[in-house]
Scaffold this motif. Structure first.
Motif, PDB file in Angstrom:
ATOM      1  N   ALA A 182     -41.368 -26.616 -88.971  1.00  0.00           N
ATOM      2  CA  ALA A 182     -40.234 -27.145 -88.207  1.00  0.00           C
ATOM      3  C   ALA A 182     -38.908 -26.803 -88.612  1.00  0.00           C
ATOM      4  N   LEU A 183     -37.869 -26.609 -88.004  1.00  0.00           N
ATOM      5  CA  LEU A 183     -36.534 -26.159 -88.480  1.00  0.00           C
ATOM      6  C   LEU A 183     -36.136 -27.323 -89.351  1.00  0.00           C
ATOM      7  N   ARG A 205     -39.281 -17.050 -82.612  1.00  0.00           N
ATOM      8  CA  ARG A 205     -40.546 -17.280 -82.950  1.00  0.00           C
ATOM      9  C   ARG A 205     -41.333 -17.158 -81.800  1.00  0.00           C
ATOM     10  N   ASN A 223     -36.305 -24.734 -75.904  1.00  0.00           N
ATOM     11  CA  ASN A 223     -36.182 -24.535 -77.388  1.00  0.00           C
ATOM     12  C   ASN A 223     -35.067 -25.689 -77.865  1.00  0.00           C
ATOM     13  N   TYR A 270     -35.871 -20.635 -83.174  1.00  0.00           N
ATOM     14  CA  TYR A 270     -37.159 -21.013 -82.409  1.00  0.00           C
ATOM     15  C   TYR A 270     -37.413 -20.140 -81.444  1.00  0.00           C
ATOM     16  N   ARG A 295     -44.055 -25.823 -86.107  1.00  0.00           N
ATOM     17  CA  ARG A 295     -43.772 -25.374 -84.770  1.00  0.00           C
ATOM     18  C   ARG A 295     -44.081 -23.665 -84.694  1.00  0.00           C
ATOM     19  N   ARG A 296     -44.752 -23.456 -83.777  1.00  0.00           N
ATOM     20  CA  ARG A 296     -45.235 -21.909 -83.429  1.00  0.00           C
ATOM     21  C   ARG A 296     -45.709 -21.427 -84.839  1.00  0.00           C
ATOM     22  N   ILE A 340     -36.634 -28.553 -80.838  1.00  0.00           N
ATOM     23  CA  ILE A 340     -35.854 -28.874 -82.001  1.00  0.00           C
ATOM     24  C   ILE A 340     -35.728 -30.390 -82.233  1.00  0.00           C
TER      25      ILE A 340
END
Length: 331
Positions: A98-99, A37, A78, A34, A93-94, A82
């Motif tokens: 997403a993670l 990113r 960050n 993250y 996300r960005r 998450i």
């Protein structure tokens, strides 16, 4: 995030080449995902701008402390993102998955927990008196706001007022977005933060979040960084939706509530698209923007009063200008 600040953040995190086994190399990659990113780095920029307004100069020990606090704030952002993406079951996300979508919830959750610990390492390195207490209060307030938000989703609660929404966003967003960066900037200069920073920051943070809610419905996906309309899929309580529900026709309200009672994967894309159109056509977006304007006006007035005697008037004007742009942004 500024490249120099990203370098500082990454310097705290273990690097994959130093891993003793492939599983740990993957873990180190997750920690860096993250932060690498990108992101606008708004909160750290506000903190450093506040430090300059209070007289902190580049190359001094005080500036070094401010830089470590900025790194800590980015780490906070960050790890919270998450966890937030997991709790909201977000897709993106960005501009990327997403993670937890990439690696599963357990691994993403563990990475968020580890980044939380590295946040405290950065706070410690700053050596700024009073900073740990500010971060502790920030974590508490943000968690309270997130709890309100999640409870309303869990209980399918929609009988909420504008005041309910504002209480939630001031806890969840305003403290860590504006209040704490302003206060940390003063602490980095060895000064006691002006108490008006809190009142100003709560209003400016609310304006920021309302604008974000608007952008989620009609922003440019290339600049927004999350999926457009994602708040509807996640069942987010926004000022726009609450205002619309108060006067929506019975059939529209019934369809909305039926969809919101479903988990995200079971929502009907066509129905969500129709609700999206109703919201854009209802005037509720304009109502929300007017409220954001009012919050921003009050917040900026208070902030200007608090900075009237700032050690660096030029930096203070720059800080006010940055927050004006943040609270009135259209993209």
């Amino acid at each position: 995030m500024h490249p120099d600040l990203l370098t500082r953040v990454l310097s705290l995190l273990p690097s994959p080449p130093g891993a003793t086994r492939p599983e740990l190399a993957q873990f180190y990659e997750l920690l860096r995902d993250y932060p690498q990113r990108g992101g606008k780095g708004l909160r750290s920029a506000l903190l450093l701008a506040a430090a300059r307004a209070h007289g902190v100069r580049s190359g001094t020990p005080a500036w070094e402390g401010a830089q470590w606090l900025a790194a800590a704030l980015e780490l906070f952002q960050n790890w919270v993102l998450i966890h937030d993406d997991i709790e909201d079951d977000s897709e993106e996300r960005r501009g990327r998955p997403a993670l937890h979508r990439l690696h599963g919830v357990p691994l993403a959750l563990n990475a968020g927990d580890a980044l939380h610990a590295y946040m405290w390492a950065a706070v410690h390195r700053s050596g700024v008196r009073g900073a740990p207490e500010e971060f502790l209060a920030m974590v508490h307030r943000t968690a309270e706001g997130q709890h309100l938000d999640l409870c309303w989703v869990e209980r399918c609660e929609w009988a909420l007022s504008e005041a309910d929404y504002l209480e939630m966003v001031r806890l969840k967003t305003a403290h860590y977005t504006v209040v704490v960066p302003l206060r940390l900037g003063a602490l980095a200069a060895g000064q006691t933060p002006d108490e008006r920073f809190t009142a100003a920051g709560l209003r400016l943070g609310a304006a920021f979040q309302i604008r974000d809610d608007v952008l989620n419905l009609r922003g440019d996906a290339a600049h927004y960084g999350k999926e457009i309309g994602g708040d509807l899929l996640e069942g987010k309580r926004t000022l726009i939706v609450l205002h619309w529900l108060a006067t929506a026709p019975a059939d529209q309200r019934a369809l909305f509530l039926a969809q919101m009672a479903l988990p995200r994967p079971d929502k009907d894309p066509a129905a969500i698209a129709q609700i999206h159109r109703w919201l854009l056509q209802s005037g509720s977006v304009e109502h929300a923007q007017a409220r954001a304007d009012a919050e921003a006006h009050e917040g900026l007035s208070l902030l200007q009063e608090a900075l009237a005697q700032a050690p660096d008037p030029s930096a203070a004007r720059e800080l006010v200008g940055t927050l004006r742009g943040l609270a009135t942004r259209e993209a």
